[in-house]
Design a protein around this motif. Structure first.
Motif, PDB file in Angstrom:
ATOM      1  N   ASN A 230      -9.039 -57.938 -48.238  1.00 55.35           N
ATOM      2  CA  ASN A 230      -7.701 -57.468 -48.592  1.00 55.35           C
ATOM      3  C   ASN A 230      -7.380 -56.210 -47.798  1.00 55.35           C
ATOM      4  O   ASN A 230      -8.210 -55.730 -47.010  1.00 55.35           O
ATOM      5  CB  ASN A 230      -7.660 -57.183 -50.108  1.00 55.35           C
ATOM      6  CG  ASN A 230      -6.328 -57.628 -50.699  1.00 55.35           C
ATOM      7  OD1 ASN A 230      -5.270 -57.390 -50.108  1.00 55.35           O
ATOM      8  ND2 ASN A 230      -6.386 -58.271 -51.856  1.00 55.35           N
TER       9      ASN A 230
ATOM     10  N   ALA B 140      -1.615 -51.764 -39.763  1.00 68.80           N
ATOM     11  CA  ALA B 140      -1.622 -50.536 -40.549  1.00 68.80           C
ATOM     12  C   ALA B 140      -3.073 -50.087 -40.638  1.00 68.80           C
ATOM     13  O   ALA B 140      -3.951 -50.886 -40.993  1.00 68.80           O
ATOM     14  CB  ALA B 140      -1.056 -50.792 -41.945  1.00 68.80           C
TER      15      ALA B 140
ATOM     16  N   ILE C  55      -9.013 -51.429 -41.342  1.00 71.62           N
ATOM     17  CA  ILE C  55      -7.784 -52.186 -41.630  1.00 71.62           C
ATOM     18  C   ILE C  55      -7.936 -53.118 -42.830  1.00 71.62           C
ATOM     19  O   ILE C  55      -6.943 -53.650 -43.322  1.00 71.62           O
ATOM     20  CB  ILE C  55      -7.329 -53.025 -40.421  1.00 71.62           C
ATOM     21  CG1 ILE C  55      -8.400 -54.051 -40.000  1.00 71.62           C
ATOM     22  CG2 ILE C  55      -6.943 -52.117 -39.248  1.00 71.62           C
ATOM     23  CD1 ILE C  55      -7.879 -55.134 -39.069  1.00 71.62           C
TER      24      ILE C  55
ATOM     25  N   THR D  42      -7.171 -63.494 -42.281  1.00 68.75           N
ATOM     26  CA  THR D  42      -5.887 -62.847 -42.572  1.00 68.75           C
ATOM     27  C   THR D  42      -4.930 -63.848 -43.211  1.00 68.75           C
ATOM     28  O   THR D  42      -4.259 -63.536 -44.203  1.00 68.75           O
ATOM     29  CB  THR D  42      -5.280 -62.251 -41.281  1.00 68.75           C
ATOM     30  OG1 THR D  42      -6.167 -61.235 -40.827  1.00 68.75           O
ATOM     31  CG2 THR D  42      -3.910 -61.654 -41.514  1.00 68.75           C
TER      32      THR D  42
ATOM     33  N   SER E 193      -8.711 -70.266 -35.486  1.00 68.14           N
ATOM     34  CA  SER E 193      -9.999 -70.624 -36.097  1.00 68.14           C
ATOM     35  C   SER E 193     -10.756 -71.541 -35.153  1.00 68.14           C
ATOM     36  O   SER E 193     -10.173 -72.445 -34.560  1.00 68.14           O
ATOM     37  CB  SER E 193      -9.785 -71.330 -37.440  1.00 68.14           C
ATOM     38  OG  SER E 193     -11.001 -71.889 -37.899  1.00 68.14           O
ATOM     39  N   ARG E 194     -12.054 -71.289 -35.040  1.00 70.98           N
ATOM     40  CA  ARG E 194     -12.900 -72.193 -34.256  1.00 70.98           C
ATOM     41  C   ARG E 194     -13.443 -73.301 -35.148  1.00 70.98           C
ATOM     42  O   ARG E 194     -13.913 -74.317 -34.657  1.00 70.98           O
ATOM     43  CB  ARG E 194     -14.081 -71.424 -33.637  1.00 70.98           C
ATOM     44  CG  ARG E 194     -13.649 -70.345 -32.667  1.00 70.98           C
ATOM     45  CD  ARG E 194     -14.826 -69.529 -32.141  1.00 70.98           C
ATOM     46  NE  ARG E 194     -14.349 -68.338 -31.469  1.00 70.98           N
ATOM     47  CZ  ARG E 194     -14.113 -67.162 -32.062  1.00 70.98           C
ATOM     48  NH1 ARG E 194     -14.348 -67.019 -33.358  1.00 70.98           N
ATOM     49  NH2 ARG E 194     -13.648 -66.147 -31.371  1.00 70.98           N
TER      50      ARG E 194
ATOM     51  N   ARG F 129      -8.038 -66.591 -39.276  1.00 73.26           N
ATOM     52  CA  ARG F 129      -8.131 -67.395 -40.506  1.00 73.26           C
ATOM     53  C   ARG F 129      -8.226 -66.532 -41.759  1.00 73.26           C
ATOM     54  O   ARG F 129      -7.584 -66.807 -42.780  1.00 73.26           O
ATOM     55  CB  ARG F 129      -9.369 -68.315 -40.411  1.00 73.26           C
ATOM     56  CG  ARG F 129      -9.673 -69.080 -41.682  1.00 73.26           C
ATOM     57  CD  ARG F 129     -10.918 -69.941 -41.539  1.00 73.26           C
ATOM     58  NE  ARG F 129     -12.114 -69.223 -41.121  1.00 73.26           N
ATOM     59  CZ  ARG F 129     -12.876 -68.489 -41.931  1.00 73.26           C
ATOM     60  NH1 ARG F 129     -12.576 -68.374 -43.209  1.00 73.26           N
ATOM     61  NH2 ARG F 129     -13.956 -67.880 -41.461  1.00 73.26           N
TER      62      ARG F 129
HETATM   63  N1  NAP Z   1      -4.228 -53.416 -42.059  1.00 67.93           N
HETATM   64  C1  NAP Z   1      -3.667 -54.424 -41.420  1.00 67.93           C
HETATM   65  O1  NAP Z   1      -2.627 -54.274 -40.739  1.00 67.93           O
HETATM   66  C2  NAP Z   1      -4.276 -55.784 -41.516  1.00 67.93           C
HETATM   67  C3  NAP Z   1      -3.710 -56.868 -40.818  1.00 67.93           C
HETATM   68  C4  NAP Z   1      -4.339 -58.103 -40.910  1.00 67.93           C
HETATM   69  C5  NAP Z   1      -5.481 -58.259 -41.676  1.00 67.93           C
HETATM   70  N2  NAP Z   1      -5.973 -57.200 -42.361  1.00 67.93           N
HETATM   71  C6  NAP Z   1      -7.193 -57.299 -43.151  1.00 67.93           C
HETATM   72  O2  NAP Z   1      -8.251 -57.585 -42.237  1.00 67.93           O
HETATM   73  C7  NAP Z   1      -9.209 -58.434 -42.873  1.00 67.93           C
HETATM   74  C8  NAP Z   1      -9.311 -59.743 -42.109  1.00 67.93           C
HETATM   75  O3  NAP Z   1      -9.561 -59.432 -40.743  1.00 67.93           O
HETATM   76  P1  NAP Z   1     -10.861 -59.977 -40.004  1.00 67.93           P
HETATM   77  O4  NAP Z   1     -10.863 -59.354 -38.657  1.00 67.93           O
HETATM   78  O5  NAP Z   1     -12.038 -59.842 -40.921  1.00 67.93           O
HETATM   79  O6  NAP Z   1     -10.579 -61.525 -39.942  1.00 67.93           O
HETATM   80  P2  NAP Z   1      -9.489 -62.393 -39.163  1.00 67.93           P
HETATM   81  O7  NAP Z   1      -9.436 -62.015 -37.723  1.00 67.93           O
HETATM   82  O8  NAP Z   1      -8.223 -62.457 -39.923  1.00 67.93           O
HETATM   83  O9  NAP Z   1     -10.189 -63.819 -39.344  1.00 67.93           O
HETATM   84  C9  NAP Z   1     -11.430 -64.036 -38.721  1.00 67.93           C
HETATM   85  C10 NAP Z   1     -11.534 -65.488 -38.429  1.00 67.93           C
HETATM   86  O10 NAP Z   1     -10.386 -65.905 -37.669  1.00 67.93           O
HETATM   87  C11 NAP Z   1     -10.809 -66.754 -36.624  1.00 67.93           C
HETATM   88  N3  NAP Z   1     -10.591 -66.057 -35.366  1.00 67.93           N
HETATM   89  C12 NAP Z   1     -10.332 -64.722 -35.171  1.00 67.93           C
HETATM   90  N4  NAP Z   1     -10.156 -64.466 -33.870  1.00 67.93           N
HETATM   91  C13 NAP Z   1     -10.301 -65.647 -33.236  1.00 67.93           C
HETATM   92  C14 NAP Z   1     -10.208 -66.035 -31.872  1.00 67.93           C
HETATM   93  N5  NAP Z   1      -9.923 -65.150 -30.897  1.00 67.93           N
HETATM   94  N6  NAP Z   1     -10.406 -67.327 -31.570  1.00 67.93           N
HETATM   95  C15 NAP Z   1     -10.674 -68.246 -32.544  1.00 67.93           C
HETATM   96  N7  NAP Z   1     -10.755 -67.943 -33.852  1.00 67.93           N
HETATM   97  C16 NAP Z   1     -10.570 -66.668 -34.186  1.00 67.93           C
HETATM   98  C17 NAP Z   1     -12.249 -67.099 -36.913  1.00 67.93           C
HETATM   99  O11 NAP Z   1     -12.160 -68.147 -37.844  1.00 67.93           O
HETATM  100  P3  NAP Z   1     -13.308 -69.277 -38.065  1.00 67.93           P
HETATM  101  O12 NAP Z   1     -14.455 -68.559 -38.736  1.00 67.93           O
HETATM  102  O13 NAP Z   1     -12.636 -70.275 -38.948  1.00 67.93           O
HETATM  103  O14 NAP Z   1     -13.651 -69.782 -36.712  1.00 67.93           O
HETATM  104  C18 NAP Z   1     -12.750 -65.837 -37.578  1.00 67.93           C
HETATM  105  O15 NAP Z   1     -13.892 -66.022 -38.390  1.00 67.93           O
HETATM  106  C19 NAP Z   1      -8.717 -58.649 -44.287  1.00 67.93           C
HETATM  107  O16 NAP Z   1      -9.315 -57.651 -45.104  1.00 67.93           O
HETATM  108  C20 NAP Z   1      -7.213 -58.417 -44.147  1.00 67.93           C
HETATM  109  O17 NAP Z   1      -6.624 -58.018 -45.370  1.00 67.93           O
HETATM  110  C21 NAP Z   1      -5.397 -55.960 -42.270  1.00 67.93           C
END
Ligand code: NAP
Length: 178
Positions: free
Chosen positions: A22, A10, A17, A59, A79-80, A57
């Motif tokens: 959040n 979304a 996003i 999310t 997560s790495r 992680r």
């Molecule tokens: N609007 C929507 O549809 C939607 C959907 C989902 C999430 N969200 C929002 O998005 C935000 C979170 O997203 P984000 O992008 O900041 O974080 P994220 O992708 O959920 O988490 C990031 C962490 O995930 C791990 N990671 C991500 N991609 C990886 C890969 N290809 N290989 C290995 N590890 C990987 C790493 O963890 P490590 O640091 O532990 O290595 C990285 O630090 C939140 O605000 C959430 O509420 C929105």
């Protein structure tokens, strides 16, 4: 073996996003949008089988603890850094390829031969949030050249949605075969 790999998101007009770990519109609740997410991710195309959801992680930890894992779905956390799946998650993967290998293992256990050998269509389920909220996490530029917007999709309302003063629209894109 091929698998159907779909994305769901979304997104605000600026491709935002998330904000402060959040959803950008938090604490505003978009219950029907959430139901759409659940319906699209939890409804498996094969009876008595489960979809796999792959998420980062952050999310995973943004989901309230009582709602983890996402039910009726196999939850893979990327997560790495983590050494073991966080409590409640079914699998941990250190990178996306490893996550896909886990999906293939799940498929090998779950799905019949015919489905495994079918060509994998990619779909993107996008909710266009028509109101801008503060965001600190953004989608990368997606090249939609390889996707087409479907005029309709079973179970996805076409009309403009509105909840708590926020208007949004559901869209479904499908990959164009090369
Ligand atoms: N609007 C929507 O549809 C939607 C959907 C989902 C999430 N969200 C929002 O998005 C935000 C979170 O997203 P984000 O992008 O900041 O974080 P994220 O992708 O959920 O988490 C990031 C962490 O995930 C791990 N990671 C991500 N991609 C990886 C890969 N290809 N290989 C290995 N590890 C990987 C790493 O963890 P490590 O640091 O532990 O290595 C990285 O630090 C939140 O605000 C959430 O509420 C929105």
């Amino acid at each position: 073996m091929s698998r159907v790999l779909n994305g769901i998101v979304a997104v605000c007009p600026d491709l935002g996003i998330g904000c402060h770990g959040n959803l950008p519109w938090h604490p505003v609740r978009l219950n029907n949008e959430f139901k759409h997410f659940r319906r699209m991710t939890a409804t498996a195309s094969v009876k008595d089988k489960q979809n796999v959801v792959i998420m980062g992680r952050k999310t995973w930890f943004s989901i309230p603890e009582k709602n983890r894992p996402l039910n009726n779905r196999i939850n893979i956390v990327l997560s790495r850094e983590l050494k073991a799946p966080p409590a409640g998650a079914h699998h941990l993967a250190p990178d996306f390829s490893s996550a896909l290998r886990l999906v293939d293992m799940e498929l090998a256990e779950q799905v019949d031969q015919e489905l495994m050998e079918s060509t994998g269509t990619r779909r993107l389920f996008v909710t266009q949030i028509l109101k801008q909220f503060e965001c600190d996490t953004f989608l990368p530029e997606i090249c939609l050249d390889k996707y087409r917007l479907l005029p309709e999709f079973p179970g996805v309302p076409q009309e403009l949605q509105e909840e708590n003063g926020v208007q949004y629209r559901f869209e479904v894109y499908e990959s164009i075969d090369e």
